[in-house]
Design a protein around this motif. Structure first.
Motif, PDB file in Angstrom:
ATOM      1  N   UNK A 119       0.837  -1.201   0.000  1.00 40.90           N
ATOM      2  CA  UNK A 119       0.000   0.000   0.000  1.00 40.90           C
ATOM      3  C   UNK A 119       0.873   1.253   0.000  1.00 40.90           C
ATOM      4  N   UNK A 120       1.928   1.259   0.808  1.00 42.88           N
ATOM      5  CA  UNK A 120       2.824   2.419   0.869  1.00 42.88           C
ATOM      6  C   UNK A 120       3.552   2.614  -0.465  1.00 42.88           C
ATOM      7  N   UNK A 121       4.006   1.534  -1.079  1.00 39.79           N
ATOM      8  CA  UNK A 121       4.684   1.650  -2.376  1.00 39.79           C
ATOM      9  C   UNK A 121       3.708   2.216  -3.416  1.00 39.79           C
ATOM     10  N   UNK A 122       2.464   1.808  -3.360  1.00 41.54           N
ATOM     11  CA  UNK A 122       1.449   2.382  -4.258  1.00 41.54           C
ATOM     12  C   UNK A 122       1.286   3.887  -4.037  1.00 41.54           C
ATOM     13  N   UNK A 123       1.303   4.322  -2.771  1.00 40.19           N
ATOM     14  CA  UNK A 123       1.208   5.749  -2.467  1.00 40.19           C
ATOM     15  C   UNK A 123       2.398   6.499  -3.065  1.00 40.19           C
ATOM     16  N   UNK A 124       3.583   5.947  -2.906  1.00 40.90           N
ATOM     17  CA  UNK A 124       4.786   6.589  -3.447  1.00 40.90           C
ATOM     18  C   UNK A 124       4.719   6.598  -4.967  1.00 40.90           C
ATOM     19  N   UNK A 125       4.174   5.552  -5.551  1.00 38.19           N
ATOM     20  CA  UNK A 125       4.037   5.491  -7.005  1.00 38.19           C
ATOM     21  C   UNK A 125       3.158   6.636  -7.514  1.00 38.19           C
ATOM     22  N   UNK A 126       2.077   6.916  -6.807  1.00 32.11           N
ATOM     23  CA  UNK A 126       1.190   8.005  -7.206  1.00 32.11           C
ATOM     24  C   UNK A 126       1.912   9.352  -7.109  1.00 32.11           C
ATOM     25  N   UNK A 127       2.722   9.524  -6.073  1.00 29.36           N
ATOM     26  CA  UNK A 127       3.527  10.742  -5.948  1.00 29.36           C
ATOM     27  C   UNK A 127       4.518  10.821  -7.104  1.00 29.36           C
ATOM     28  N   UNK A 128       5.144   9.684  -7.418  1.00 30.24           N
ATOM     29  CA  UNK A 128       6.123   9.642  -8.509  1.00 30.24           C
ATOM     30  C   UNK A 128       5.472  10.001  -9.843  1.00 30.24           C
ATOM     31  N   UNK A 129       4.236   9.556 -10.046  1.00 32.40           N
ATOM     32  CA  UNK A 129       3.524   9.909 -11.281  1.00 32.40           C
ATOM     33  C   UNK A 129       3.362  11.412 -11.404  1.00 32.40           C
ATOM     34  N   UNK A 130       3.000  12.061 -10.303  1.00 31.84           N
ATOM     35  CA  UNK A 130       2.832  13.518 -10.320  1.00 31.84           C
ATOM     36  C   UNK A 130       4.161  14.218 -10.590  1.00 31.84           C
ATOM     37  N   UNK A 131       5.209  13.756  -9.934  1.00 30.19           N
ATOM     38  CA  UNK A 131       6.524  14.356 -10.124  1.00 30.19           C
ATOM     39  C   UNK A 131       7.056  14.108 -11.529  1.00 30.19           C
ATOM     40  N   UNK A 132       6.679  13.000 -12.104  1.00 35.52           N
ATOM     41  CA  UNK A 132       7.213  12.587 -13.404  1.00 35.52           C
ATOM     42  C   UNK A 132       6.621  13.400 -14.562  1.00 35.52           C
ATOM     43  N   UNK A 133       5.652  14.212 -14.281  1.00 33.32           N
ATOM     44  CA  UNK A 133       5.031  15.000 -15.349  1.00 33.32           C
ATOM     45  C   UNK A 133       5.933  16.135 -15.830  1.00 33.32           C
ATOM     46  N   UNK A 134       7.087  16.276 -15.188  1.00 36.80           N
ATOM     47  CA  UNK A 134       8.078  17.241 -15.689  1.00 36.80           C
ATOM     48  C   UNK A 134       8.534  16.808 -17.070  1.00 36.80           C
ATOM     49  N   UNK A 135       9.007  17.734 -17.866  1.00 35.26           N
ATOM     50  CA  UNK A 135       9.464  17.409 -19.212  1.00 35.26           C
ATOM     51  C   UNK A 135      10.936  17.038 -19.274  1.00 35.26           C
ATOM     52  N   UNK A 136      11.634  17.080 -18.151  1.00 33.37           N
ATOM     53  CA  UNK A 136      13.043  16.724 -18.157  1.00 33.37           C
ATOM     54  C   UNK A 136      13.199  15.237 -18.458  1.00 33.37           C
ATOM     55  N   UNK A 137      14.230  14.918 -19.214  1.00 37.77           N
ATOM     56  CA  UNK A 137      14.450  13.521 -19.606  1.00 37.77           C
ATOM     57  C   UNK A 137      14.976  12.672 -18.442  1.00 37.77           C
ATOM     58  N   UNK A 138      15.974  13.186 -17.721  1.00 35.09           N
ATOM     59  CA  UNK A 138      16.591  12.428 -16.641  1.00 35.09           C
ATOM     60  C   UNK A 138      16.567  13.280 -15.379  1.00 35.09           C
ATOM     61  N   UNK A 139      15.913  12.780 -14.348  1.00 31.38           N
ATOM     62  CA  UNK A 139      15.912  13.456 -13.059  1.00 31.38           C
ATOM     63  C   UNK A 139      15.509  12.455 -11.980  1.00 31.38           C
ATOM     64  N   UNK A 140      15.539  12.898 -10.745  1.00 34.64           N
ATOM     65  CA  UNK A 140      15.219  12.011  -9.635  1.00 34.64           C
ATOM     66  C   UNK A 140      13.774  11.521  -9.685  1.00 34.64           C
TER      67      UNK A 140
END
Length: 95
Positions: free
Chosen positions: A50-71
């Motif tokens: 469940x916690x990994x799923x929560x982090x995944x949702x956060x990662x999806x939001x953060x991943x909407x940046x247009x940068x190719x390589x980032x944290x």
């Protein structure tokens, strides 16, 4: 959304530790005969997943940046792989 590298790095470390714990739970479940321990492992597995799923949702939001390589891209990819590797909420215990 401006990415906080410190926050993202903390989430990366958390996913790393949770992923390792999920692997340990899987191994322990396979090798134990103790029913109480198996129940605790099931509960812990569910909570970690469940916690990994929560982090995944956060990662999806953060991943909407247009940068190719980032944290945030790294966080997104690692959580996705962890979820795929550990899709055992339904099949772990039927090995």
């Amino acid at each position: 959304m401006k990415e906080s590298q410190s926050l993202t790095n903390n989430l990366l470390m958390e996913v790393y530790f949770l992923s390792n714990r999920l692997r340990n739970i899987k191994q322990s479940y396979k090798t134990t005969e103790n029913k109480a321990l198996k129940e605790r492992l099931l509960t812990e597995n569910k909570n970690i997943f469940k916690r990994v799923n929560e982090i995944y949702k956060i990662a999806e939001l953060l991943n909407k940046n247009n940068e190719k390589i980032n944290f945030s891209n790294l966080l997104f990819e690692i959580t996705k792989r962890t979820l795929n590797e550990n899709k055992f909420e339904s099949n772990l215990f039927f090995l």
